[in-house]
Design an enzyme around this catalytic site. Sequence first.
Site, mmCIF file in Angstrom:
data_model
loop_
_atom_site.group_PDB
_atom_site.id
_atom_site.type_symbol
_atom_site.label_atom_id
_atom_site.label_comp_id
_atom_site.label_asym_id
_atom_site.label_seq_id
_atom_site.Cartn_x
_atom_site.Cartn_y
_atom_site.Cartn_z
ATOM 1 N N ASP A 41 0.854 -1.186 0.000
ATOM 2 C CA ASP A 41 0.000 0.000 0.000
ATOM 3 C C ASP A 41 0.892 1.239 0.000
ATOM 4 O O ASP A 41 2.021 1.200 0.506
ATOM 5 C CB ASP A 41 -0.885 0.051 1.243
ATOM 6 C CG ASP A 41 -1.932 -1.054 1.272
ATOM 7 O OD1 ASP A 41 -2.351 -1.506 0.180
ATOM 8 O OD2 ASP A 41 -2.336 -1.455 2.377
ATOM 9 N N ASP A 97 -1.272 -2.076 -4.544
ATOM 10 C CA ASP A 97 -2.566 -2.271 -3.882
ATOM 11 C C ASP A 97 -3.145 -0.898 -3.540
ATOM 12 O O ASP A 97 -3.120 0.016 -4.352
ATOM 13 C CB ASP A 97 -2.392 -3.153 -2.649
ATOM 14 C CG ASP A 97 -3.699 -3.796 -2.177
ATOM 15 O OD1 ASP A 97 -4.749 -3.559 -2.807
ATOM 16 O OD2 ASP A 97 -3.672 -4.518 -1.169
ATOM 17 N N ASP A 143 -5.541 3.415 2.518
ATOM 18 C CA ASP A 143 -6.502 2.522 3.146
ATOM 19 C C ASP A 143 -6.623 2.828 4.637
ATOM 20 O O ASP A 143 -5.624 3.133 5.300
ATOM 21 C CB ASP A 143 -6.079 1.060 2.981
ATOM 22 C CG ASP A 143 -6.261 0.536 1.568
ATOM 23 O OD1 ASP A 143 -6.837 1.267 0.733
ATOM 24 O OD2 ASP A 143 -5.827 -0.595 1.299
ATOM 25 N N ARG A 172 -13.067 1.979 -5.455
ATOM 26 C CA ARG A 172 -12.755 2.286 -4.055
ATOM 27 C C ARG A 172 -12.486 3.792 -3.860
ATOM 28 O O ARG A 172 -11.402 4.180 -3.436
ATOM 29 C CB ARG A 172 -11.571 1.462 -3.550
ATOM 30 C CG ARG A 172 -11.792 -0.031 -3.625
ATOM 31 C CD ARG A 172 -10.655 -0.806 -2.994
ATOM 32 N NE ARG A 172 -10.897 -2.244 -3.068
ATOM 33 C CZ ARG A 172 -10.071 -3.172 -2.606
ATOM 34 N NH1 ARG A 172 -8.943 -2.807 -2.014
ATOM 35 N NH2 ARG A 172 -10.371 -4.450 -2.714
#
Length: 323
Positions: free
Chosen positions: A137, A160, A164, A216
Amino acid sequence: MRTEHPKTPSARALGAGGAALGAAALALGLLGVPGSASAAVGSPQGWASQNGGTTGGEGGDTVTVSSESEFLDALEGDGPQVIEVSGSIDISGMNDVPSDTTIIGLDGAEITGGGLDISGVSNVIVQNIAFSGWDDDAINIQEGSTNIWIDHNSFTDGYDGAVDTKRESDFVTVSWNHFFDHEKTSLVGHSDGHTEDEGHLRVTFHHNFYDGTGSRHPRVRFGNPVHVFNNYYLDNAEYGVASTMGGGVLVEGNYFEGVDNPTHTGYADSDIGAIEERDNVYDGSGEPETGGGDVAAIPYAYDLDPAEDVPAIVSGGAGPGNI
């Protein structure tokens, strides 16, 4: 209505001031050496302004770093600190960020190859950095981290998630970032089975530019309310916002352009969540899915730009160099 942009001395102030500071540090041979205190530019709106606010390393020492070793050494520091990133730094893997830290880029700052793990800490600011090519990430906020502000960065071409938020983290604002040439931008909530996230994951997303990204923006589990306002969605391949697993998202004053699926209540195998949509523009886009339950009230004050003005405001103001 007028949006109160983060309280800045002038547009692009960091670009000029940061470049001058970096040049002075180089001339004096001080890179990697603590200096006088500085801080992030402005202050957050939204959830990161709650719970006592988010100040990062304000009042602590300042260190300017220009290499991987200097950067990783700085991340080992204790107490409030401001880490100024100069130039391009290539790292790998996920690298822990301590509490009470500001990581701020000088003009043209880049972090490539790896990411930042904001795990089990509080009061962290990441601002004015171009992230690319991360191998996990880019920024992972997890393990109950609180009061985190991710502002005026760019994210592209990573493995990724870009930003997040999961595992009981809370009081997070993601603002004025530019996401492009990347698939998964922001997951909120670790998994359908991680019910410990209930009562947490309060996140604000505002004035972000989701520029041709896939999905997302965010994808929410459990968090309620998550506030998504004044973002610019352009040609997003899969969907804009998804609310699942009893989450609640207020989608307000955004501009969706060329987005077939602006919002979803439920996604993939996840149970449904709630979406309330208000004052958005859907330009060449599909119909939003709404309903799915109740979205909790937003407890903080904020200024909302008219949705029709969002493309110009956000495309011109998001990303590094614009604070």
